[in-house]
Design a protein around this motif. Sequence first.
Motif, PDB file in Angstrom:
ATOM      1  N   GLU A  45       0.833  -1.211   0.000  1.00  0.00           N
ATOM      2  CA  GLU A  45       0.000   0.000   0.000  1.00  0.00           C
ATOM      3  C   GLU A  45       0.863   1.255   0.000  1.00  0.00           C
ATOM      4  OE1 GLU A  45      -2.322  -0.801   3.486  1.00  0.00           O
ATOM      5  OE2 GLU A  45      -3.781  -2.028   2.389  1.00  0.00           O
ATOM      6  N   ARG A  46       1.930   1.263   0.795  1.00  0.00           N
ATOM      7  CA  ARG A  46       2.812   2.427   0.886  1.00  0.00           C
ATOM      8  C   ARG A  46       3.507   2.695  -0.444  1.00  0.00           C
ATOM      9  NH1 ARG A  46       7.967   2.221   1.884  1.00  0.00           N
ATOM     10  NH2 ARG A  46       7.870   0.172   2.851  1.00  0.00           N
ATOM     11  N   LEU A  47       3.863   1.627  -1.171  1.00  0.00           N
ATOM     12  CA  LEU A  47       4.513   1.768  -2.474  1.00  0.00           C
ATOM     13  C   LEU A  47       3.516   2.053  -3.597  1.00  0.00           C
ATOM     14  CD1 LEU A  47       7.050  -1.179  -2.176  1.00  0.00           C
ATOM     15  CD2 LEU A  47       7.599   1.266  -2.169  1.00  0.00           C
ATOM     16  N   ASP A  48       2.242   2.020  -3.272  1.00  0.00           N
ATOM     17  CA  ASP A  48       1.181   2.277  -4.251  1.00  0.00           C
ATOM     18  C   ASP A  48       1.313   1.363  -5.462  1.00  0.00           C
ATOM     19  OD1 ASP A  48      -1.135   3.587  -5.103  1.00  0.00           O
ATOM     20  OD2 ASP A  48       0.004   5.070  -6.243  1.00  0.00           O
ATOM     21  N   LEU A  49       1.525   0.065  -5.185  1.00  0.00           N
ATOM     22  CA  LEU A  49       1.705  -0.904  -6.260  1.00  0.00           C
ATOM     23  C   LEU A  49       0.396  -1.151  -6.986  1.00  0.00           C
ATOM     24  CD1 LEU A  49       3.999  -3.538  -4.512  1.00  0.00           C
ATOM     25  CD2 LEU A  49       4.652  -1.542  -5.880  1.00  0.00           C
ATOM     26  N   ALA A  50       0.512  -1.366  -8.287  1.00  0.00           N
ATOM     27  CA  ALA A  50      -0.656  -1.657  -9.122  1.00  0.00           C
ATOM     28  C   ALA A  50      -0.200  -2.458 -10.329  1.00  0.00           C
ATOM     29  CB  ALA A  50      -1.327  -0.364  -9.576  1.00  0.00           C
ATOM     30  N   GLU A  51      -1.072  -3.302 -10.837  1.00  0.00           N
ATOM     31  CA  GLU A  51      -0.751  -4.069 -12.034  1.00  0.00           C
ATOM     32  C   GLU A  51      -0.460  -3.127 -13.201  1.00  0.00           C
ATOM     33  OE1 GLU A  51      -3.817  -6.979 -12.700  1.00  0.00           O
ATOM     34  OE2 GLU A  51      -3.430  -7.958 -10.784  1.00  0.00           O
ATOM     35  N   ARG A  52       0.495  -3.531 -14.042  1.00  0.00           N
ATOM     36  CA  ARG A  52       0.983  -2.791 -15.206  1.00  0.00           C
ATOM     37  C   ARG A  52       1.879  -1.603 -14.840  1.00  0.00           C
ATOM     38  NH1 ARG A  52      -4.086  -4.349 -16.389  1.00  0.00           N
ATOM     39  NH2 ARG A  52      -5.050  -2.350 -15.982  1.00  0.00           N
ATOM     40  N   LYS A  53       2.168  -1.418 -13.555  1.00  0.00           N
ATOM     41  CA  LYS A  53       3.068  -0.355 -13.127  1.00  0.00           C
ATOM     42  C   LYS A  53       4.499  -0.883 -13.143  1.00  0.00           C
ATOM     43  CE  LYS A  53       3.595   2.958  -9.346  1.00  0.00           C
ATOM     44  NZ  LYS A  53       3.056   3.394  -8.047  1.00  0.00           N
ATOM     45  N   GLU A  54       5.469  -0.037 -13.500  1.00  0.00           N
ATOM     46  CA  GLU A  54       6.867  -0.448 -13.479  1.00  0.00           C
ATOM     47  C   GLU A  54       7.360  -0.540 -12.044  1.00  0.00           C
ATOM     48  OE1 GLU A  54       9.259   2.101 -15.928  1.00  0.00           O
ATOM     49  OE2 GLU A  54       8.726   0.996 -17.736  1.00  0.00           O
ATOM     50  N   ALA A  55       8.219  -1.537 -11.786  1.00  0.00           N
ATOM     51  CA  ALA A  55       8.782  -1.735 -10.452  1.00  0.00           C
ATOM     52  C   ALA A  55      10.106  -2.470 -10.603  1.00  0.00           C
ATOM     53  CB  ALA A  55       7.824  -2.540  -9.582  1.00  0.00           C
ATOM     54  N   TYR A  56      10.874  -2.512  -9.539  1.00  0.00           N
ATOM     55  CA  TYR A  56      12.140  -3.223  -9.512  1.00  0.00           C
ATOM     56  C   TYR A  56      12.040  -4.433  -8.597  1.00  0.00           C
ATOM     57  CZ  TYR A  56      14.271   0.905 -11.618  1.00  0.00           C
ATOM     58  OH  TYR A  56      14.596   1.933 -12.458  1.00  0.00           O
ATOM     59  N   ALA A  57      12.574  -5.557  -9.049  1.00  0.00           N
ATOM     60  CA  ALA A  57      12.766  -6.719  -8.195  1.00  0.00           C
ATOM     61  C   ALA A  57      14.222  -6.654  -7.744  1.00  0.00           C
ATOM     62  CB  ALA A  57      12.501  -8.005  -8.960  1.00  0.00           C
ATOM     63  N   ILE A  58      14.431  -6.441  -6.461  1.00  0.00           N
ATOM     64  CA  ILE A  58      15.776  -6.304  -5.911  1.00  0.00           C
ATOM     65  C   ILE A  58      16.045  -7.530  -5.048  1.00  0.00           C
ATOM     66  CG2 ILE A  58      17.289  -4.896  -4.477  1.00  0.00           C
ATOM     67  CD1 ILE A  58      15.425  -2.507  -5.358  1.00  0.00           C
ATOM     68  N   ILE A  59      17.075  -8.267  -5.415  1.00  0.00           N
ATOM     69  CA  ILE A  59      17.339  -9.539  -4.762  1.00  0.00           C
ATOM     70  C   ILE A  59      18.647  -9.458  -3.981  1.00  0.00           C
ATOM     71  CG2 ILE A  59      17.774 -11.999  -5.151  1.00  0.00           C
ATOM     72  CD1 ILE A  59      16.105 -11.591  -7.787  1.00  0.00           C
ATOM     73  N   LYS A  60      18.546  -9.748  -2.696  1.00  0.00           N
ATOM     74  CA  LYS A  60      19.728  -9.804  -1.827  1.00  0.00           C
ATOM     75  C   LYS A  60      19.589 -11.079  -1.018  1.00  0.00           C
ATOM     76  CE  LYS A  60      22.892  -7.415   0.902  1.00  0.00           C
ATOM     77  NZ  LYS A  60      23.943  -6.556   0.457  1.00  0.00           N
ATOM     78  N   ALA A  61      20.473 -12.011  -1.244  1.00  0.00           N
ATOM     79  CA  ALA A  61      20.363 -13.298  -0.567  1.00  0.00           C
ATOM     80  C   ALA A  61      21.733 -13.755  -0.086  1.00  0.00           C
ATOM     81  CB  ALA A  61      19.776 -14.345  -1.514  1.00  0.00           C
ATOM     82  N   THR A  62      21.736 -14.451   1.015  1.00  0.00           N
ATOM     83  CA  THR A  62      22.986 -15.013   1.509  1.00  0.00           C
ATOM     84  C   THR A  62      23.209 -16.420   0.957  1.00  0.00           C
ATOM     85  OG1 THR A  62      21.836 -15.810   3.468  1.00  0.00           O
ATOM     86  CG2 THR A  62      22.924 -13.677   3.619  1.00  0.00           C
ATOM     87  N   ASP A  63      22.143 -17.065   0.486  1.00  0.00           N
ATOM     88  CA  ASP A  63      22.241 -18.413  -0.069  1.00  0.00           C
ATOM     89  C   ASP A  63      21.470 -18.501  -1.375  1.00  0.00           C
ATOM     90  OD1 ASP A  63      23.589 -19.578   2.192  1.00  0.00           O
ATOM     91  OD2 ASP A  63      21.676 -19.497   3.243  1.00  0.00           O
ATOM     92  N   VAL A  64      22.030 -19.249  -2.294  1.00  0.00           N
ATOM     93  CA  VAL A  64      21.321 -19.592  -3.521  1.00  0.00           C
ATOM     94  C   VAL A  64      21.411 -21.103  -3.660  1.00  0.00           C
ATOM     95  CG1 VAL A  64      21.241 -19.355  -6.027  1.00  0.00           C
ATOM     96  CG2 VAL A  64      21.862 -17.388  -4.603  1.00  0.00           C
ATOM     97  N   ALA A  65      20.268 -21.761  -3.657  1.00  0.00           N
ATOM     98  CA  ALA A  65      20.236 -23.220  -3.787  1.00  0.00           C
ATOM     99  C   ALA A  65      20.169 -23.611  -5.254  1.00  0.00           C
ATOM    100  CB  ALA A  65      19.030 -23.780  -3.040  1.00  0.00           C
ATOM    101  N   VAL A  66      20.791 -24.717  -5.585  1.00  0.00           N
ATOM    102  CA  VAL A  66      20.766 -25.255  -6.940  1.00  0.00           C
ATOM    103  C   VAL A  66      20.226 -26.674  -6.869  1.00  0.00           C
ATOM    104  CG1 VAL A  66      22.163 -25.893  -8.940  1.00  0.00           C
ATOM    105  CG2 VAL A  66      22.733 -23.853  -7.631  1.00  0.00           C
ATOM    106  N   ALA A  67      19.324 -27.019  -7.780  1.00  0.00           N
ATOM    107  CA  ALA A  67      18.750 -28.362  -7.801  1.00  0.00           C
ATOM    108  C   ALA A  67      18.665 -28.868  -9.230  1.00  0.00           C
ATOM    109  CB  ALA A  67      17.357 -28.339  -7.181  1.00  0.00           C
ATOM    110  N   VAL A  68      18.668 -30.175  -9.391  1.00  0.00           N
ATOM    111  CA  VAL A  68      18.493 -30.798 -10.687  1.00  0.00           C
ATOM    112  C   VAL A  68      17.549 -31.971 -10.542  1.00  0.00           C
ATOM    113  CG1 VAL A  68      20.761 -30.111 -11.558  1.00  0.00           C
ATOM    114  CG2 VAL A  68      20.505 -32.290 -10.379  1.00  0.00           C
ATOM    115  N   ASP A  69      16.932 -32.386 -11.653  1.00  0.00           N
ATOM    116  CA  ASP A  69      16.076 -33.579 -11.666  1.00  0.00           C
ATOM    117  C   ASP A  69      16.867 -34.780 -12.107  1.00  0.00           C
ATOM    118  OD1 ASP A  69      13.650 -32.547 -10.778  1.00  0.00           O
ATOM    119  OD2 ASP A  69      13.145 -31.828 -12.789  1.00  0.00           O
TER     120      ASP A  69
END
Length: 69
Positions: A45-69
């Motif tokens: 609500e504070r970011l006033d998000l709405a569909e079709r609006k531009e936004a950034y996905a900002i990713i900060k992680a300490t772990d990244v898991a990898v998997a295979v089938d």
Amino acid sequence: MKISSRNSFKGTIKKILIGAVNAEITIEIAPDIEVVSVITKSSAERLDLAERKEAYAIIKATDVAVAVD
């Protein structure tokens, strides 16, 4: 906007699902490539998000898991 996280992807909000406490935000960062984030309802609500609006996905992680089938 200045931010220390290096993984920042600009995209368009494709879908928002609002719950009682959280909101699930789907951002399309390229054709058929989506990033989904769960944030608080109040943040959405504070970011006033709405569909079709531009936004950034900002990713900060300490772990990244990898998997295979």
